[in-house]
Design a protein around this motif. Structure first.
Motif, mmCIF file in Angstrom:
data_model
loop_
_atom_site.group_PDB
_atom_site.id
_atom_site.type_symbol
_atom_site.label_atom_id
_atom_site.label_comp_id
_atom_site.label_asym_id
_atom_site.label_seq_id
_atom_site.Cartn_x
_atom_site.Cartn_y
_atom_site.Cartn_z
ATOM 1 N N PRO A 29 0.664 -1.166 -0.295
ATOM 2 C CA PRO A 29 -0.046 0.145 -0.089
ATOM 3 C C PRO A 29 0.873 1.144 0.141
ATOM 4 C CG PRO A 29 -0.234 -1.030 2.117
ATOM 5 C CD PRO A 29 0.724 -2.039 1.170
ATOM 6 N N TYR A 30 2.047 1.144 0.430
ATOM 7 C CA TYR A 30 3.058 2.272 0.305
ATOM 8 C C TYR A 30 3.644 2.470 -1.057
ATOM 9 C CZ TYR A 30 2.243 1.724 5.433
ATOM 10 O OH TYR A 30 1.377 1.720 6.269
ATOM 11 N N GLY A 31 3.626 1.485 -1.796
ATOM 12 C CA GLY A 31 4.341 1.493 -3.232
ATOM 13 C C GLY A 31 5.623 1.332 -3.183
ATOM 14 N N ARG A 32 6.181 0.464 -2.265
ATOM 15 C CA ARG A 32 7.649 0.209 -1.904
ATOM 16 C C ARG A 32 7.994 -1.287 -2.455
ATOM 17 N NH1 ARG A 32 10.748 2.967 1.213
ATOM 18 N NH2 ARG A 32 11.981 1.152 1.845
ATOM 19 N N ALA A 33 7.016 -2.077 -2.704
ATOM 20 C CA ALA A 33 7.301 -3.430 -3.223
ATOM 21 C C ALA A 33 5.984 -4.242 -4.080
ATOM 22 C CB ALA A 33 7.715 -4.225 -1.785
ATOM 23 N N LEU A 34 6.162 -4.985 -4.785
ATOM 24 C CA LEU A 34 5.408 -5.770 -5.466
ATOM 25 C C LEU A 34 5.727 -7.409 -5.344
ATOM 26 C CD1 LEU A 34 3.970 -4.985 -9.059
ATOM 27 C CD2 LEU A 34 5.224 -7.096 -8.626
ATOM 28 N N TYR A 35 4.492 -8.043 -5.195
ATOM 29 C CA TYR A 35 4.969 -9.608 -5.080
ATOM 30 C C TYR A 35 3.984 -10.115 -6.130
ATOM 31 C CZ TYR A 35 6.448 -8.100 -0.217
ATOM 32 O OH TYR A 35 7.080 -7.236 0.773
ATOM 33 N N VAL A 36 4.609 -11.353 -6.604
ATOM 34 C CA VAL A 36 4.013 -12.139 -7.627
ATOM 35 C C VAL A 36 4.438 -13.719 -7.452
ATOM 36 C CG1 VAL A 36 4.219 -13.027 -10.003
ATOM 37 C CG2 VAL A 36 4.791 -10.683 -9.845
ATOM 38 N N SER A 37 3.064 -14.305 -6.966
ATOM 39 C CA SER A 37 2.793 -15.811 -6.437
ATOM 40 C C SER A 37 3.061 -16.775 -8.167
ATOM 41 C CB SER A 37 2.005 -16.098 -5.560
ATOM 42 O OG SER A 37 0.779 -16.082 -6.298
ATOM 43 N N GLY A 63 3.399 -24.185 -9.342
ATOM 44 C CA GLY A 63 4.209 -24.852 -10.014
ATOM 45 C C GLY A 63 5.625 -24.852 -9.284
ATOM 46 N N PRO A 64 6.202 -23.907 -9.437
ATOM 47 C CA PRO A 64 7.396 -23.577 -8.680
ATOM 48 C C PRO A 64 7.096 -23.315 -7.244
ATOM 49 C CG PRO A 64 7.648 -22.176 -10.521
ATOM 50 C CD PRO A 64 6.476 -22.980 -10.535
ATOM 51 N N ASN A 65 5.742 -23.055 -6.783
ATOM 52 C CA ASN A 65 5.281 -22.747 -5.701
ATOM 53 C C ASN A 65 6.041 -21.991 -4.662
ATOM 54 O OD1 ASN A 65 3.360 -24.603 -6.295
ATOM 55 N ND2 ASN A 65 4.288 -26.208 -5.059
ATOM 56 N N LYS A 66 6.243 -20.310 -5.471
ATOM 57 C CA LYS A 66 7.197 -19.685 -4.680
ATOM 58 C C LYS A 66 6.612 -18.373 -4.836
ATOM 59 C CE LYS A 66 10.863 -17.853 -6.790
ATOM 60 N NZ LYS A 66 12.353 -18.197 -7.362
ATOM 61 N N VAL A 67 7.067 -17.256 -4.156
ATOM 62 C CA VAL A 67 6.722 -16.103 -4.411
ATOM 63 C C VAL A 67 8.181 -14.857 -4.494
ATOM 64 C CG1 VAL A 67 5.653 -13.726 -3.033
ATOM 65 C CG2 VAL A 67 5.017 -16.139 -2.800
ATOM 66 N N TRP A 68 7.781 -14.235 -5.622
ATOM 67 C CA TRP A 68 8.798 -13.119 -5.871
ATOM 68 C C TRP A 68 8.669 -11.869 -5.214
ATOM 69 C CZ3 TRP A 68 12.748 -14.703 -9.387
ATOM 70 C CH2 TRP A 68 12.676 -15.816 -9.974
ATOM 71 N N LYS A 69 9.680 -11.064 -4.843
ATOM 72 C CA LYS A 69 9.588 -9.827 -4.456
ATOM 73 C C LYS A 69 10.355 -8.819 -5.555
ATOM 74 C CE LYS A 69 10.477 -6.501 -0.602
ATOM 75 N NZ LYS A 69 10.995 -6.453 0.758
ATOM 76 N N PHE A 70 9.545 -7.824 -5.834
ATOM 77 C CA PHE A 70 10.183 -6.877 -6.583
ATOM 78 C C PHE A 70 10.315 -5.285 -5.795
ATOM 79 C CE2 PHE A 70 8.635 -9.835 -9.427
ATOM 80 C CZ PHE A 70 9.258 -10.032 -10.504
ATOM 81 N N ASP A 71 11.398 -4.684 -5.910
ATOM 82 C CA ASP A 71 11.283 -3.409 -5.284
ATOM 83 C C ASP A 71 10.732 -2.528 -6.468
ATOM 84 O OD1 ASP A 71 12.694 -3.985 -2.907
ATOM 85 O OD2 ASP A 71 14.402 -3.974 -3.674
ATOM 86 N N LEU A 72 9.932 -1.459 -6.059
ATOM 87 C CA LEU A 72 9.342 -0.431 -6.899
ATOM 88 C C LEU A 72 10.251 0.675 -6.781
ATOM 89 C CD1 LEU A 72 5.519 -1.245 -6.165
ATOM 90 C CD2 LEU A 72 6.617 -1.835 -8.143
ATOM 91 N N VAL A 73 10.795 1.242 -7.852
ATOM 92 C CA VAL A 73 11.552 2.194 -7.963
ATOM 93 C C VAL A 73 10.981 3.385 -8.826
ATOM 94 C CG1 VAL A 73 13.503 0.915 -7.144
ATOM 95 C CG2 VAL A 73 13.132 0.888 -9.647
ATOM 96 N N ILE A 74 11.754 4.497 -8.815
ATOM 97 C CA ILE A 74 11.367 5.600 -9.943
ATOM 98 C C ILE A 74 12.333 5.692 -10.855
ATOM 99 C CG2 ILE A 74 11.104 8.081 -10.275
ATOM 100 C CD1 ILE A 74 10.254 8.087 -7.128
ATOM 101 N N LYS A 75 11.970 5.693 -12.014
ATOM 102 C CA LYS A 75 13.207 5.540 -13.292
ATOM 103 C C LYS A 75 13.088 7.072 -13.645
ATOM 104 C CE LYS A 75 13.474 1.756 -16.183
ATOM 105 N NZ LYS A 75 12.920 0.926 -17.675
ATOM 106 N N SER A 76 14.672 7.373 -13.444
ATOM 107 C CA SER A 76 14.983 8.874 -13.825
ATOM 108 C C SER A 76 16.010 8.789 -14.721
ATOM 109 C CB SER A 76 15.269 9.772 -12.659
ATOM 110 O OG SER A 76 15.719 11.042 -12.888
#
Length: 384
Positions: A345-353, A356-369
């Motif tokens: 909710p703070y826009g700091r991270a995104l997760y994808v489940s 099959g692999p039965n795992k969760v990825w974490k992505f940092d959300l960053v600003i492109k400049s």
């Protein structure tokens, strides 16, 4: 007087339905079968001013190499993020979904196994991926969707039970919708419901999902209000939901290879054009959209296995211009079978489940400049 107002509202509503059919009957996207697509897609007459409150800078997902997915999970069918920033996982333990799991009437064929014995709902630390606590053992049969509302309540769908559940943040049951092990298509039954989203009003939006291909709206007490089915819009497996800042609900219309957005409350009835007119977002590389989430008006989505020429990956979507502004993937390896996505909710991270692999990825959300990824400089007292 009340009857007169009711009749006036009904006349306006019928006129709007007629306008829908008149306007949308001429819409045709040559890449799709017109009988299944764009039946109620709105014309391109939405102004940027209408959505100005939600328009902001999109954030770029970058794989977090230091975070580790919890191990020994079942199929991770759902992910959500608490207001505190911690991840919540919904997984299937020792259960899988195959061709023999349901009969032709969508009735679950493995009740004899009893409920899943292990904790199916896991709270996970957002920094390193350690499991903080878990609950939901001896309760669920075939988990699917999870949603955390702004108050921290956890909403779950079970496609074997054909039910939707509301729990407190600590796992105390609050509400059950649907009839246990009873698939159906009336207002009091679901058939393999997939996803839940809760509006700021407390109204509950449910994607009812694999069989009924409809959206149902309930009030905050769980009383059914109405179903949005093929009379309003044609869906084929509404698989996931997300809410935009303007309270429109966007749907991952999986088998139609698109995202559909609309005002499910019809609160825009007096606007010109009405804001609840549905519209679709298409892209040639979408394939089957499994998961969607949003932050500051931008939609983040993941697709799944579709055709040989469709790559499995993530998408960042501008819903105002209805186009894809970025593709993204993990850097260490490729996605295999993404199923759900959630944004902090703070826009700091995104997760994808993944299933099959039965795992969760974490992505940092960053600003492109200037073509350089710059970490967001928004800090919170909890460090999450």
């Amino acid at each position: 007087m009340m009857a007169s107002r009711g009749n006036q509202f009904l006349r306006v509503l019928l006129i709007c339905v007629a306008i829908f059919r008149s306007v949308t009957s001429n819409i045709n996207d040559g890449s799709f079968d017109g009988s299944n697509f764009n039946k109620f897609d709105a014309p391109d007459q939405f102004s940027h001013d209408q959505f100005s409150e939600s328009y902001n800078t999109p954030l770029h997902p970058i794989e977090n190499r230091f975070w580790r997915s919890p191990e020994n999970l079942g199929e991770v069918s759902g992910v959500a993020v608490e207001p505190t920033g911690n991840l919540v996982i919904f997984h299937r333990g020792d259960r899988t979904w195959n061709y023999d799991t349901f009969d032709e009437n969508a009735e679950y064929q493995e009740k004899y196994k009893g409920p899943i014995r292990e904790n199916t709902v896991l709270k996970v630390d957002s920094k390193i991926g350690n499991i903080i606590c878990g609950w939901g053992n001896q309760t669920f049969y075939l988990p699917h969707g999870i949603h955390v509302d702004p108050f921290g309540n956890i909403w779950l769908t079970d496609i074997a039970l054909h039910q939707v559940f509301k729990y407190s943040a600590s796992g105390i049951p609050q509400m059950i919708l649907g009839q246990r092990f009873e698939p159906g298509n009336d207002i009091n039954h679901f058939c393999q419901p997939t996803s839940v989203a809760v509006l700021s009003s407390g109204d509950i939006v449910i994607a009812d999902g694999y069989c009924n291909n409809r959206i149902i709206l309930f009030d905050k007490r769980g009383n059914p209000k109405y179903a949005i089915g093929e009379n309003w819009i044609t869906l084929r497996v509404p698989h996931a939901l997300t809410i935009l800042p303007n309270e429109q609900v966007c749907i991952a219309d999986r088998e139609d290879l698109r995202i559909v957005c609309l005002d499910v409350t019809f609160s825009g009835l007096k606007q010109n054009p009405p804001s609840y007119l549905p519209y679709s977002i298409h892209h040639p590389q979408f394939g089957r959209i499994f998961g969607i989430a949003s932050y500051h008006g931008f939609i983040y989505a993941v697709n799944g296995m579709t055709f040989k020429n469709i790559q499995i990956r993530g998408f960042t979507i501008d819903h105002i211009n209805r186009n894809v502004i970025e593709f993204w993937n993990p850097e260490s390896s490729a996605f295999t079978m993404p199923h759900a996505i959630a944004v902090c909710p703070y826009g700091r991270a995104l997760y994808v489940s993944e299933i099959g692999p039965n795992k969760v990825w974490k992505f940092d959300l960053v600003i492109k400049s200037n073509n350089t990824d710059v970490k967001q400089l928004v800090l919170h007292k909890d460090g999450k």
